[in-house]
Design an enzyme around this catalytic site. Sequence first.
Site, PDB file in Angstrom:
ATOM      1  CB  CYS A   1      -0.834  -0.110   1.092  1.00  0.00           C
ATOM      2  SG  CYS A   1      -2.088  -1.315   1.098  1.00  0.00           S
TER       3      CYS A   1
ATOM      4  CG  HIS B   1      -3.065   3.704   1.962  1.00  0.00           C
ATOM      5  ND1 HIS B   1      -3.555   2.979   0.888  1.00  0.00           N
ATOM      6  CD2 HIS B   1      -2.999   2.347   2.903  1.00  0.00           C
ATOM      7  CE1 HIS B   1      -3.925   1.835   0.958  1.00  0.00           C
ATOM      8  NE2 HIS B   1      -3.652   1.374   2.246  1.00  0.00           N
TER       9      HIS B   1
ATOM     10  CG  ASN C   1      -6.781  -0.847   0.960  1.00  0.00           C
ATOM     11  OD1 ASN C   1      -6.016  -0.249   0.174  1.00  0.00           O
ATOM     12  ND2 ASN C   1      -6.217  -1.056   2.229  1.00  0.00           N
TER      13      ASN C   1
HETATM   14  O1  UT7 Z   1      -3.863  -1.164   3.656  1.00  0.00           O
HETATM   15  C1  UT7 Z   1      -2.826  -1.803   3.919  1.00  0.00           C
HETATM   16  C2  UT7 Z   1      -2.886  -1.762   5.586  1.00  0.00           C
HETATM   17  N1  UT7 Z   1      -4.088  -2.359   6.104  1.00  0.00           N
HETATM   18  C3  UT7 Z   1      -4.572  -2.199   7.044  1.00  0.00           C
HETATM   19  O2  UT7 Z   1      -4.169  -0.842   7.560  1.00  0.00           O
HETATM   20  C4  UT7 Z   1      -5.922  -2.370   7.481  1.00  0.00           C
HETATM   21  C5  UT7 Z   1      -5.749  -2.537   9.317  1.00  0.00           C
HETATM   22  N2  UT7 Z   1      -6.970  -3.158   9.849  1.00  0.00           N
HETATM   23  C6  UT7 Z   1      -8.146  -2.884   9.912  1.00  0.00           C
HETATM   24  O3  UT7 Z   1      -8.647  -1.961   9.038  1.00  0.00           O
HETATM   25  C7  UT7 Z   1      -9.022  -3.715  10.758  1.00  0.00           C
HETATM   26  O4  UT7 Z   1      -8.264  -4.539  11.820  1.00  0.00           O
HETATM   27  C8  UT7 Z   1     -10.299  -4.400  10.196  1.00  0.00           C
HETATM   28  C9  UT7 Z   1     -10.862  -3.709   9.544  1.00  0.00           C
HETATM   29  C10 UT7 Z   1      -9.673  -5.553   9.211  1.00  0.00           C
HETATM   30  C11 UT7 Z   1     -10.809  -5.353  11.233  1.00  0.00           C
HETATM   31  O5  UT7 Z   1     -11.414  -4.400  12.314  1.00  0.00           O
HETATM   32  P1  UT7 Z   1     -11.086  -4.720  13.711  1.00  0.00           P
HETATM   33  O6  UT7 Z   1     -12.026  -3.641  14.444  1.00  0.00           O
HETATM   34  O7  UT7 Z   1      -9.524  -4.893  13.907  1.00  0.00           O
HETATM   35  O8  UT7 Z   1     -11.911  -6.112  13.890  1.00  0.00           O
HETATM   36  P2  UT7 Z   1     -11.261  -7.409  14.370  1.00  0.00           P
HETATM   37  O9  UT7 Z   1     -10.548  -8.238  13.158  1.00  0.00           O
HETATM   38  O10 UT7 Z   1     -10.548  -7.312  15.730  1.00  0.00           O
HETATM   39  O11 UT7 Z   1     -12.698  -8.294  14.715  1.00  0.00           O
HETATM   40  C12 UT7 Z   1     -13.614  -7.901  15.609  1.00  0.00           C
HETATM   41  C13 UT7 Z   1     -14.790  -8.789  15.663  1.00  0.00           C
HETATM   42  C14 UT7 Z   1     -14.236 -10.383  15.704  1.00  0.00           C
HETATM   43  O12 UT7 Z   1     -15.356 -11.068  16.329  1.00  0.00           O
HETATM   44  P3  UT7 Z   1     -15.193 -11.361  17.678  1.00  0.00           P
HETATM   45  O13 UT7 Z   1     -14.050 -12.295  17.723  1.00  0.00           O
HETATM   46  O14 UT7 Z   1     -15.016 -10.091  18.531  1.00  0.00           O
HETATM   47  O15 UT7 Z   1     -16.611 -12.144  18.170  1.00  0.00           O
HETATM   48  C15 UT7 Z   1     -14.305 -10.604  13.958  1.00  0.00           C
HETATM   49  O16 UT7 Z   1     -14.640 -12.200  13.908  1.00  0.00           O
HETATM   50  O17 UT7 Z   1     -15.487  -8.506  14.152  1.00  0.00           O
HETATM   51  C16 UT7 Z   1     -15.650  -9.839  13.481  1.00  0.00           C
HETATM   52  N3  UT7 Z   1     -15.543  -9.436  12.293  1.00  0.00           N
HETATM   53  C17 UT7 Z   1     -16.437  -9.108  11.373  1.00  0.00           C
HETATM   54  N4  UT7 Z   1     -17.852  -9.172  11.683  1.00  0.00           N
HETATM   55  C18 UT7 Z   1     -18.774  -8.763  10.680  1.00  0.00           C
HETATM   56  C19 UT7 Z   1     -14.544  -9.591  11.315  1.00  0.00           C
HETATM   57  N5  UT7 Z   1     -14.692  -9.171  10.311  1.00  0.00           N
HETATM   58  C20 UT7 Z   1     -16.187  -9.099  10.019  1.00  0.00           C
HETATM   59  C21 UT7 Z   1     -17.108  -8.591   9.215  1.00  0.00           C
HETATM   60  N6  UT7 Z   1     -18.299  -8.426   9.635  1.00  0.00           N
HETATM   61  N7  UT7 Z   1     -16.520  -8.457   7.859  1.00  0.00           N
END
Ligand code: UT7
Length: 329
Positions: A116, A256, A286
Amino acid sequence: MSKIHAAITAVGGYVPDYVLDNHELETMVDTNDEWITTRTGIKERRILKGEGLATSDMAVHAVNQLLTKRGISAAEIDLIIFCTTTPDMPFPATANVLADKIGAINSWGYDLQAACSGFIFGLTTGAQFIESGKYTKVLVVGGDKMSSIINYEDRATCIIFGDGCGCALLEPNTDGYGILDSICKTDGSGREFLNQQAGGSLLPASHETVDAKKHFAFQEGKTVFKFAVTNMAEVAVEVMERNNITADDVTWLVPHQANKRIIDATAARTGVPDERIMKNIERYGNTTNGTIPLCLWEWESKLKKGDTLILAAFGGGFTWGSIYLKWAY
Ligand code: UT7
């Protein structure tokens, strides 16, 4: 003669027509519009549909538009730097493919892989050829067909990424406009948190790698988020501080577009108010190497000669970086 800077003199962009919105994703994986919107700020993304279409095909649209705007022919381009994580093929370089498709018969080129942060690394690299006096027209392209490496059964990644491509032409400027400073950083120990494991020399394609879905993008979102929030903001502040720029001096912050929460954190850390931050994440998601040039393309009509821009990115690798530039037209 005063110092030669590399100035952006034209931009181009292209996003495919097909819109994949959050509601369609709800029918594909266990997710919902509310979760995606609050966690990422994304409402929809574009997908390149159609047999035989690759990253270079989006670039052809973007670059031809740029050439028309600038009133030059492809034959005048000296060098093409194609920043992409989804090249048409592992080799030859997509820069070569693009040169052939647009008729850049006097150009050489290469691909740049910095995930990215690619467009920041590409502008920084391209600027060296201008500043040295070697070339007068360097084309920097940033684009990805992320849908080609996304597993649409993995809700953690498929909601984030989209397809798109932007580009910028660098030309010499001796009036103080153009790229005035840049900082680029890498930390390879972050490679395990965001990657595409198979298809390279470490894990060549096999039935096993396909069955294990190792040709798709993998991301440990929480870890990447933590590093992105800190490093993208810090590097933007670093480039501002060492050039004695305050938030008041910044006409546009161009971050970004990985996650609206990361953009907001960078805004808060730099102090640049929301109305001076370019954001297209809601509509495109993204687009990896495409996010920053697509922002410049969409905001082009609002930009004025002399505007101060701070570009900042963070991506897989890890890679991150920031550019300070004065808009030249
Ligand atoms: O461009 C290159 C660099 N990339 C980035 O900068 C991306 C960085 N990361 C992020 O933007 C975020 O970490 C995400 C958007 C990918 C995920 O958000 P998060 O707030 O970190 O969520 P998480 O992965 O900690 O998941 C929280 C909860 C989980 O459930 P439990 O374990 O709390 O029950 C996940 O299973 O949300 C759940 N979850 C979802 N729920 C509904 C994960 N993906 C989804 C989804 N829909 N699509």
